[in-house]
Design a protein around this motif. Structure first.
Motif, short mmCIF file in Angstrom:
data_model
loop_
_atom_site.label_atom_id
_atom_site.label_comp_id
_atom_site.label_asym_id
_atom_site.label_seq_id
_atom_site.Cartn_x
_atom_site.Cartn_y
_atom_site.Cartn_z
N ASN A 1 -6.75 -19.37 -5.39
CA ASN A 1 -5.29 -19.52 -5.49
C ASN A 1 -4.70 -18.51 -6.46
OD1 ASN A 1 -4.64 -21.56 -3.67
ND2 ASN A 1 -5.21 -23.19 -5.09
N GLY A 2 -5.43 -18.22 -7.53
CA GLY A 2 -4.95 -17.28 -8.52
C GLY A 2 -4.85 -15.86 -8.00
N LEU A 3 -5.61 -15.55 -6.96
CA LEU A 3 -5.57 -14.20 -6.38
C LEU A 3 -4.38 -13.99 -5.46
CD1 LEU A 3 -9.36 -13.78 -5.50
CD2 LEU A 3 -8.13 -12.59 -7.30
N LYS A 4 -3.76 -15.08 -5.01
CA LYS A 4 -2.67 -14.98 -4.03
C LYS A 4 -1.50 -14.13 -4.54
CE LYS A 4 -0.94 -16.29 -0.01
NZ LYS A 4 0.37 -15.60 -0.04
N PRO A 5 -1.03 -14.30 -5.77
CA PRO A 5 0.07 -13.44 -6.23
C PRO A 5 -0.27 -11.96 -6.23
CG PRO A 5 -0.17 -15.37 -7.66
CD PRO A 5 -1.37 -15.34 -6.76
N ILE A 6 -1.52 -11.62 -6.53
CA ILE A 6 -1.92 -10.21 -6.51
C ILE A 6 -1.87 -9.67 -5.09
CG2 ILE A 6 -3.79 -8.59 -6.97
CD1 ILE A 6 -4.70 -10.37 -9.23
N ALA A 7 -2.39 -10.46 -4.14
CA ALA A 7 -2.34 -10.04 -2.73
C ALA A 7 -0.90 -9.87 -2.27
CB ALA A 7 -3.05 -11.08 -1.86
N ASP A 8 -0.03 -10.78 -2.67
CA ASP A 8 1.38 -10.69 -2.28
C ASP A 8 2.02 -9.43 -2.86
OD1 ASP A 8 1.17 -13.08 -0.92
OD2 ASP A 8 1.99 -14.29 -2.56
N GLU A 9 1.67 -9.12 -4.10
CA GLU A 9 2.21 -7.93 -4.76
C GLU A 9 1.80 -6.65 -4.03
OE1 GLU A 9 1.73 -5.69 -9.09
OE2 GLU A 9 1.31 -7.83 -8.92
N LEU A 10 0.62 -6.68 -3.44
CA LEU A 10 0.12 -5.50 -2.72
C LEU A 10 0.48 -5.53 -1.24
CD1 LEU A 10 -3.48 -5.23 -4.27
CD2 LEU A 10 -1.40 -4.06 -4.98
N ASP A 11 1.27 -6.54 -0.84
CA ASP A 11 1.64 -6.72 0.56
C ASP A 11 0.41 -6.83 1.44
OD1 ASP A 11 3.38 -7.03 2.72
OD2 ASP A 11 3.50 -4.87 3.11
N ALA A 12 -0.52 -7.70 1.00
CA ALA A 12 -1.79 -7.86 1.70
C ALA A 12 -2.12 -9.35 1.82
CB ALA A 12 -2.91 -7.16 0.94
#
Length: 266
Positions: free
Chosen positions: A190-201
């Motif tokens: 769950n903690g990785l989700k914001p990073i993925a969103d930031e990278l549009d991935a």
């Protein structure tokens, strides 16, 4: 696969095709890495693929019942006959790979050029610690498997249920599911989700790109049951350039799975 390549008229030299040898049947000589099984298994694989050769053939597990010299000589026999260009290992230890190279060096033969280990954000010790001494020594590359940790890193299990069409729904994966789907792990996903969103991935694209960002990884094996999954997985290539040192540090701060060099080899 052979039929598909033939019908699509793909240029063979544009492709890198591999196969594996270890298992193969119920007979007493249908498993392992003996010269007999390597030669017969390779011929059988080429027949199924309808090909004259593959680029790489993996020894899919070490074989404690066969002397290392016999296996190394047999893999070189395969190469000398033009059935493969290179040979590699799968799920071998660093010690076993080193032993194979010692035999090859002593006999002036070709050693394994690639290993196929599990590697993902949750499983890193072997790739990032155990194999460190052999990358530069032997020029070893990696073709890693399970970049999504059996789907855990896609967050599809984070709702507290196991989808009926997922791998963890199978009876022979229930023990692995129990081990993998721990609250601590799911919180990290769950903690990785914001990073993925930031990278549009997507999370899957982030996880695959992270594996490919390791300079010792030559290729990442991805699995798919739908065409849409193949398309999504390949878009990880667009995410790869976005994994700057700062982004990688953010990912590590969340997962905290980097192995310590003080860990002993197991």
């Amino acid at each position: 696969m052979g039929q598909a390549i033939c019908e699509l008229c793909w240029k063979r030299s544009d492709l890198v095709i591999s196969t594996k040898i270890f298992w193969g049947g119920q007979g007493p000589n249908d498993t392992g890495l003996s010269r007999k099984h390597i030669v017969e298994g390779t011929k059988a694989s080429l027949k199924r693929l309808d090909m004259d050769y593959v680029d790489v053939i993996y020894c899919h597990r070490p074989d404690p019942s066969t002397p290392m010299e016999e296996t190394v000589r047999a893999m070189n026999h395969v190469i000398d006959h033009g059935w493969a260009f290179y040979w590699g290992t799968s799920e071998w230890s660093a010690q076993q790979i080193t032993e194979a190279w010692a035999v090859a060096g002593r006999l002036d033969l070709v050693g394994p050029v690639v290993e196929q280990p599990e590697y993902n954000l949750l499983a890193r010790r072997k790739v990032e610690l155990e194999y460190l001494p052999i990358y530069s020594t032997y020029g070893l590359g990696l073709t890693t498997w399970s970049p999504l940790a059996f789907g855990v890193l896609t967050a599809k299990y984070n709702q507290g249920t196991i989808p009926p069409d997922s791998r963890f729904a199978l009876d022979n994966y229930k023990d692995l599911a129990t081990k993998s789907l721990q609250d601590e792990v799911l919180l990290k996903v769950n903690g990785l989700k914001p990073i993925a969103d930031e990278l549009d991935a997507t999370l899957a694209q982030l996880a695959i790109a992270w594996c490919a960002s390791n300079p010792n990884v030559s290729s990442v094996i991805t699995g798919a049951t739908k065409e849409s999954q193949i398309v999504e997985n390949m878009k990880a290539l667009e995410v790869l350039p976005k994994l700057t040192p700062d982004v990688l540090e953010k990912i590590e701060a969340i997962v905290q799975t980097k192995p310590k060099h003080s860990e002993s080899y197991r």
